[in-house]
Scaffold this active site. Sequence first.
Site, PDB file in Angstrom:
ATOM      1  N   GLU A 298       0.820  -1.112  -0.018  1.00 12.78           N
ATOM      2  CA  GLU A 298      -0.156   0.030  -0.026  1.00 12.78           C
ATOM      3  C   GLU A 298       0.779   1.222   0.062  1.00 12.78           C
ATOM      4  OE1 GLU A 298      -3.634  -1.988   2.672  1.00 12.78           O
ATOM      5  OE2 GLU A 298      -2.146  -0.768   3.779  1.00 12.78           O
ATOM      6  N   TYR A 346       5.158  17.473  12.161  1.00 18.05           N
ATOM      7  CA  TYR A 346       6.324  16.585  12.426  1.00 18.05           C
ATOM      8  C   TYR A 346       7.673  17.222  12.343  1.00 18.05           C
ATOM      9  CZ  TYR A 346       2.584  13.572   9.995  1.00 18.05           C
ATOM     10  OH  TYR A 346       1.263  13.078   9.649  1.00 18.05           O
ATOM     11  N   CYS A 373      -0.931  33.070  11.306  1.00 16.69           N
ATOM     12  CA  CYS A 373      -0.807  34.006  12.669  1.00 16.69           C
ATOM     13  C   CYS A 373      -0.218  32.819  13.680  1.00 16.69           C
ATOM     14  CB  CYS A 373      -2.026  34.601  12.972  1.00 16.69           C
ATOM     15  SG  CYS A 373      -2.606  35.649  11.706  1.00 16.69           S
TER      16      CYS A 373
HETATM   17  C1  PLP Z   1      -1.008   5.516   5.719  1.00 16.65           C
HETATM   18  C2  PLP Z   1      -0.840   4.176   5.258  1.00 16.65           C
HETATM   19  C3  PLP Z   1      -0.504   3.668   4.092  1.00 16.65           C
HETATM   20  C4  PLP Z   1       0.354   4.660   3.177  1.00 16.65           C
HETATM   21  O1  PLP Z   1       1.633   4.949   3.756  1.00 16.65           O
HETATM   22  P1  PLP Z   1       2.777   5.773   2.820  1.00 16.65           P
HETATM   23  O2  PLP Z   1       3.700   6.268   3.932  1.00 16.65           O
HETATM   24  O3  PLP Z   1       2.084   7.102   2.349  1.00 16.65           O
HETATM   25  O4  PLP Z   1       3.211   4.790   1.965  1.00 16.65           O
HETATM   26  C5  PLP Z   1      -0.864   2.343   3.794  1.00 16.65           C
HETATM   27  N1  PLP Z   1      -1.354   1.803   4.713  1.00 16.65           N
HETATM   28  C6  PLP Z   1      -2.126   2.026   5.683  1.00 16.65           C
HETATM   29  C7  PLP Z   1      -2.792   1.100   6.505  1.00 16.65           C
HETATM   30  C8  PLP Z   1      -1.790   3.415   6.180  1.00 16.65           C
HETATM   31  O5  PLP Z   1      -2.393   3.909   7.076  1.00 16.65           O
END
Ligand code: PLP
Length: 445
Positions: A298, A346, A373
């Site tokens: 992902e 961050y 601001c």
């Molecule tokens: C945020 C997230 C991602 C993507 O993370 P990146 O750092 O943008 O690659 C994938 N899977 C889950 C469950 C997430 O919460």
Amino acid sequence: MTHPTSPHLWPENTDVHDGVLHVNEIPVTELAAGFGTPAYLLDVPGLRSRAARYRRAFEEAFAPAQVSVYYAGKAFLSRAVARWVRDEGLRIDTASAGELATALAAGIDGAEIGLHGNNKSVEEIDLALENGIGRLVIDSLPEIDLVAARAAARGQRAPVMVRVTTGVHAGGHDFIATAHEDQKFGLSLASGAALQALEQIVANEHLELLGLHSHIGSQILDPDGFAAAAAALLGLRATLAERTGHLAAELDLGGGYGIAYTPQEQAVDIEALAASLAQACRRECERLGTPQPDYSFEPGRAIVGPSMVTLYRVGTVKPVELEDGGSRLYVSVDGGMSDNIRPALYGADYHAELAGRTSSADPVPARVVGKHCESGDIVIRDVSLPGDIAAGDLLAVPATGAYGRSMASQYNLVPRPPVVALGDGAPREIVRRETVDDLLALDLG
Ligand SMILES: *Cc1c(COP(=O)(O)O)cnc(C)c1O
């Protein structure tokens, strides 16, 4: 034609001609005149090729296992982006009704969408089931009964995965293995909650267990955390098979692949990372005596992050004397924490370059700040900029595609900038600039 300095920070199709930054051959001076500033400039062919590269890297490394790559929409999602990554063979990962509805409105098949969330509403679960969602990722024990009940009410079987907290937490270079994760996501491996969830799901006729999920963090540059999490999931999969006879078909190893934000940083080498991760998974399956599962991933940031640049117009420039006798040039731009909250949230670092002209002035220590601001409204804490930078100059900040527009706010009632697509026909807004009328439309007086 010359490249901007540190070409690895900029979208693939970026060049500098006579000091003017061009994205897909269009000068930013022209884009600023046509679309205004600030604006997020998206290199569409660059985005597509990054999506394809990530898909291929995982497919090739894990073959002959089946691989699916989900684009994590929370990094930045619009209908056009959903279609572009879909056309490159990716699926879409969502984490709210809004993201899910956007993917569906783009024409993405529900079966090619995943839904995450540690606190999904009944409406979100129903929307997902109604549209034949490919997977719902279960994040807590109570959610098992909730999803099963909603599926039963519809006469469906819900396809689910279980998000497992493996005790591996990663981010940046360090990863710390802890027995228990003191955070809100997932079901703990160490406490037995993950195994309990898996057993409950296998036993539930309204749920179909697709597999196990792990997402260990974000902006990760070291592959070891991914391998450690994968080994933990493969072990849990073997335990579940022993206890229930159900061998889960798929492992989702999440996202989190790091990119370069500053000249000193290097992005993850995804081909090398995928190869070493695939080898670690093969070895672990052999050791456990279980067949290889299918795999999914992902990535969000790594696909869209480097594909966008934020273009700002410089306003006030103010030299400030420092206590140590030095001085720093405060360069104010026409946006700030409303279009990029990551530095304030961050402490994230970025890079910037003068984008609309050449300069032969010596570089000076500078801080790029926004117009909001708050003294913490900093875009870049420390950067070298030409000493003659002045009001009216254009300033470009690379690698702002992920968690930029998607986390933007209307703080100070500053309307949010547009996303301008370049390299896909004529330049056009795929998310238009917000206006004061848009803001007033929400205000019921
Ligand atoms: C945020 C997230 C991602 C993507 O993370 P990146 O750092 O943008 O690659 C994938 N899977 C889950 C469950 C997430 O919460």
